[in-house]
Motif scaffolding. Structure first.
Motif, mmCIF file in Angstrom:
data_model
loop_
_atom_site.group_PDB
_atom_site.id
_atom_site.type_symbol
_atom_site.label_atom_id
_atom_site.label_comp_id
_atom_site.label_asym_id
_atom_site.label_seq_id
_atom_site.Cartn_x
_atom_site.Cartn_y
_atom_site.Cartn_z
ATOM 1 N N ALA A 11 -122.719 -39.003 1.819
ATOM 2 C CA ALA A 11 -122.668 -37.689 0.922
ATOM 3 C C ALA A 11 -121.380 -37.774 0.609
ATOM 4 O O ALA A 11 -120.754 -37.448 -0.884
ATOM 5 C CB ALA A 11 -123.705 -36.873 1.288
ATOM 6 N N ALA A 12 -120.102 -37.148 1.011
ATOM 7 C CA ALA A 12 -119.215 -36.639 1.353
ATOM 8 C C ALA A 12 -118.279 -37.623 0.913
ATOM 9 O O ALA A 12 -117.430 -38.118 -0.469
ATOM 10 C CB ALA A 12 -118.159 -35.717 2.157
ATOM 11 N N LYS A 69 -119.109 -38.951 -2.768
ATOM 12 C CA LYS A 69 -118.601 -38.145 -3.359
ATOM 13 C C LYS A 69 -117.366 -38.683 -4.619
ATOM 14 O O LYS A 69 -116.461 -37.387 -5.330
ATOM 15 C CB LYS A 69 -118.560 -36.566 -2.704
ATOM 16 N N ILE A 70 -116.301 -38.640 -3.445
ATOM 17 C CA ILE A 70 -115.035 -39.159 -3.648
ATOM 18 C C ILE A 70 -114.772 -40.986 -4.784
ATOM 19 O O ILE A 70 -113.942 -41.123 -5.010
ATOM 20 C CB ILE A 70 -113.800 -39.580 -2.181
ATOM 21 N N LEU A 71 -115.691 -40.959 -4.792
ATOM 22 C CA LEU A 71 -115.929 -42.635 -5.248
ATOM 23 C C LEU A 71 -115.958 -41.475 -7.215
ATOM 24 O O LEU A 71 -116.919 -40.805 -7.630
ATOM 25 C CB LEU A 71 -116.691 -43.141 -4.976
ATOM 26 N N ASP A 72 -116.015 -42.717 -8.311
ATOM 27 C CA ASP A 72 -116.401 -42.364 -8.946
ATOM 28 C C ASP A 72 -117.985 -42.876 -9.417
ATOM 29 O O ASP A 72 -118.058 -43.690 -8.398
ATOM 30 C CB ASP A 72 -115.578 -43.875 -10.405
ATOM 31 N N LYS A 73 -118.830 -41.840 -10.622
ATOM 32 C CA LYS A 73 -120.494 -42.127 -9.851
ATOM 33 C C LYS A 73 -120.856 -43.010 -10.420
ATOM 34 O O LYS A 73 -121.848 -43.397 -9.905
ATOM 35 C CB LYS A 73 -120.907 -41.403 -11.585
ATOM 36 N N GLU A 74 -120.420 -44.063 -11.299
ATOM 37 C CA GLU A 74 -120.614 -45.531 -11.190
ATOM 38 C C GLU A 74 -120.153 -46.389 -10.407
ATOM 39 O O GLU A 74 -121.135 -47.242 -10.421
ATOM 40 C CB GLU A 74 -120.259 -46.245 -13.017
ATOM 41 N N VAL A 108 -121.711 -49.153 -3.141
ATOM 42 C CA VAL A 108 -121.401 -48.324 -2.282
ATOM 43 C C VAL A 108 -122.628 -48.231 -1.813
ATOM 44 O O VAL A 108 -122.838 -48.725 -0.437
ATOM 45 C CB VAL A 108 -120.201 -47.280 -2.454
ATOM 46 N N ASN A 109 -123.769 -46.627 -1.446
ATOM 47 C CA ASN A 109 -124.568 -46.909 -0.535
ATOM 48 C C ASN A 109 -125.231 -47.980 -0.709
ATOM 49 O O ASN A 109 -125.741 -47.579 0.966
ATOM 50 C CB ASN A 109 -125.163 -45.636 -1.572
ATOM 51 N N THR A 110 -125.704 -48.627 -1.298
ATOM 52 C CA THR A 110 -126.702 -49.995 -0.194
ATOM 53 C C THR A 110 -125.739 -51.249 0.665
ATOM 54 O O THR A 110 -125.865 -51.178 1.083
ATOM 55 C CB THR A 110 -126.490 -50.729 -1.942
ATOM 56 N N LEU A 131 -123.012 -49.469 2.672
ATOM 57 C CA LEU A 131 -123.514 -48.774 4.121
ATOM 58 C C LEU A 131 -124.746 -48.848 4.392
ATOM 59 O O LEU A 131 -125.450 -48.759 5.513
ATOM 60 C CB LEU A 131 -123.606 -47.125 3.226
ATOM 61 N N LYS A 132 -126.345 -49.346 3.574
ATOM 62 C CA LYS A 132 -127.455 -49.090 4.486
ATOM 63 C C LYS A 132 -127.437 -50.420 4.776
ATOM 64 O O LYS A 132 -128.031 -51.028 5.929
ATOM 65 C CB LYS A 132 -128.756 -48.719 2.979
ATOM 66 N N ASP A 133 -126.942 -51.581 3.869
ATOM 67 C CA ASP A 133 -127.825 -53.304 3.829
ATOM 68 C C ASP A 133 -126.383 -54.007 5.661
ATOM 69 O O ASP A 133 -127.400 -54.155 6.562
ATOM 70 C CB ASP A 133 -127.053 -53.533 2.952
ATOM 71 N N GLN A 134 -125.976 -52.885 5.307
ATOM 72 C CA GLN A 134 -124.656 -53.251 6.940
ATOM 73 C C GLN A 134 -124.920 -52.079 8.259
ATOM 74 O O GLN A 134 -123.560 -52.491 9.202
ATOM 75 C CB GLN A 134 -123.480 -53.127 6.213
ATOM 76 N N LYS A 135 -125.733 -51.721 7.796
ATOM 77 C CA LYS A 135 -126.295 -50.216 8.399
ATOM 78 C C LYS A 135 -124.732 -50.014 9.231
ATOM 79 O O LYS A 135 -123.878 -49.755 10.276
ATOM 80 C CB LYS A 135 -126.426 -50.354 10.067
ATOM 81 N N ILE A 136 -124.108 -49.044 8.127
ATOM 82 C CA ILE A 136 -122.638 -48.831 8.650
ATOM 83 C C ILE A 136 -122.860 -47.268 9.230
ATOM 84 O O ILE A 136 -123.272 -46.725 9.049
ATOM 85 C CB ILE A 136 -121.956 -48.817 7.096
ATOM 86 N N ASN A 137 -121.863 -47.149 10.064
ATOM 87 C CA ASN A 137 -121.593 -45.584 10.966
ATOM 88 C C ASN A 137 -120.520 -45.622 10.509
ATOM 89 O O ASN A 137 -119.176 -46.030 11.562
ATOM 90 C CB ASN A 137 -121.598 -46.395 12.793
ATOM 91 N N LEU A 138 -119.613 -44.506 9.614
ATOM 92 C CA LEU A 138 -118.673 -44.130 9.743
ATOM 93 C C LEU A 138 -117.979 -43.015 10.401
ATOM 94 O O LEU A 138 -116.786 -42.784 10.307
ATOM 95 C CB LEU A 138 -118.658 -43.265 7.735
ATOM 96 N N ASP A 139 -118.637 -42.294 11.285
ATOM 97 C CA ASP A 139 -117.771 -42.420 12.963
ATOM 98 C C ASP A 139 -116.714 -43.314 13.665
ATOM 99 O O ASP A 139 -116.711 -42.946 13.725
ATOM 100 C CB ASP A 139 -118.980 -41.449 13.327
ATOM 101 N N ASP A 140 -117.253 -44.670 13.176
ATOM 102 C CA ASP A 140 -116.480 -45.478 13.928
ATOM 103 C C ASP A 140 -115.461 -46.373 13.048
ATOM 104 O O ASP A 140 -115.706 -46.607 11.684
ATOM 105 C CB ASP A 140 -117.924 -46.644 13.979
ATOM 106 N N GLU A 141 -114.649 -46.155 13.210
ATOM 107 C CA GLU A 141 -113.748 -47.058 12.497
ATOM 108 C C GLU A 141 -113.095 -48.138 12.091
ATOM 109 O O GLU A 141 -113.211 -48.269 10.970
ATOM 110 C CB GLU A 141 -112.136 -46.575 13.313
ATOM 111 N N GLU A 142 -113.982 -48.714 12.756
ATOM 112 C CA GLU A 142 -114.152 -50.380 12.186
ATOM 113 C C GLU A 142 -114.530 -50.507 11.242
ATOM 114 O O GLU A 142 -114.617 -51.362 10.200
ATOM 115 C CB GLU A 142 -114.259 -51.431 13.344
ATOM 116 N N ASP A 143 -116.084 -50.140 11.337
ATOM 117 C CA ASP A 143 -117.339 -48.921 10.133
ATOM 118 C C ASP A 143 -116.510 -48.940 9.039
ATOM 119 O O ASP A 143 -116.634 -48.981 7.662
ATOM 120 C CB ASP A 143 -118.315 -48.616 10.550
#
Length: 251
Positions: free
Chosen positions: A206-207, A210-215, A220-222, A224-236
């Motif tokens: 969510a954070a 939030k730093i992105l433009d609304k549009e 980007v959310n899609t 993150l879901k499609d790629q099963k991104i883990n934002l705690d992992d540096e490569e991701d």
């Protein structure tokens, strides 16, 4: 009288010889940072070196290290776009300072490279840059960051941070003592194109959105879901900002 004059001449010659030996300056790069009392002859470094900060004397075992690497690593030093030279570098992440030597010889005394926002150091796989940033508490700090992704929309930075925790002695035989330790952890910072400040990144989804433009948030959310991104992992995290930097924000 003749013997007295000979003695004077003999002693004088010994004195001159000893003076020449004791006044010799070690040749080569090994003497450049103070070996034998010699100051550096490098005009760039001449006004940019200082003694290392005194280390606190702490009794007992200390776990961990304040250094990214205990060894001095041969690194390229730049000032702006100008290549200064190759030096042996050790990064003290606790004090956020660069320790520098001209050789790898252990007898050469290391110095502290004074901070400057024009300095760039190719240290291992990272490039250290001294800059100003704002942490999650809103505090303005100065220290070394490394660019790990740079594009048309955002620049993503990595920071190795070290915290020192003082140990506790055992209060009785039933309690184990707690050793002092250096704890290393990583922080990430971002800078939006056209914004003259670098802020610490909260790695919650969510954070980040939030730093992105609304549009741009839905796309980007899609991702993150499609790629099963883990934002705690540096490569991701890098992959995410690489994707963000492909978005056309000009429309």
């Amino acid at each position: 009288m003749k013997y007295f004059l000979l003695a004077v001449v003999f002693l004088s010659s010994i004195s001159v010889s000893l003076g020449q030996v004791s006044g010799q300056i070690a040749g080569g790069a090994g003497g450049a940072f103070g070996i034998g009392g010699r100051a550096t002859t490098d005009p760039f470094l001449a006004t940019r070196l200082a003694k290392l900060h005194k280390k606190n004397t702490i009794e007992g075992e200390i776990l961990g290290s304040p250094y990214l690497n205990e060894e001095f690593i041969k690194s390229k030093v730049y000032y702006g776009e100008e290549y200064i030279g190759d030096y042996y570098i050790r990064y003290n992440a606790l004090n956020s300072e660069i320790e520098i030597k001209e050789t790898a010889y252990p007898e050469e005394e290391a110095k502290r490279l004074l901070a400057d926002d024009q300095l760039r150091i190719k240290y291992g796989l990272r490039e250290l840059r001294f800059t100003t940033y704002i942490n999650k508490k809103g505090e303005t700090k100065n220290g070394y960051l490394s660019i790990i992704e740079k594009g048309k929309n955002f620049t993503l930075y990595h920071r190795l941070a070290v915290k020192f925790s003082e140990g506790k002695a055992a209060v009785n035989s039933m309690v184990m003592p707690i050793p002092s330790r250096y704890a290393q952890f990583t922080e990430y910072y971002y800078q939006q194109e056209g914004v003259n400040r670098i802020d610490q990144l909260n790695q919650k989804k969510a954070a980040v959105l939030k730093i992105l433009d609304k549009e741009d948030r839905d796309v980007v959310n899609t991702f993150l879901k499609d790629q099963k991104i883990n934002l705690d992992d540096e490569e991701d995290l890098i992959r995410t900002f690489e994707f963000i930097n492909t978005i056309d924000t000009s429309s």
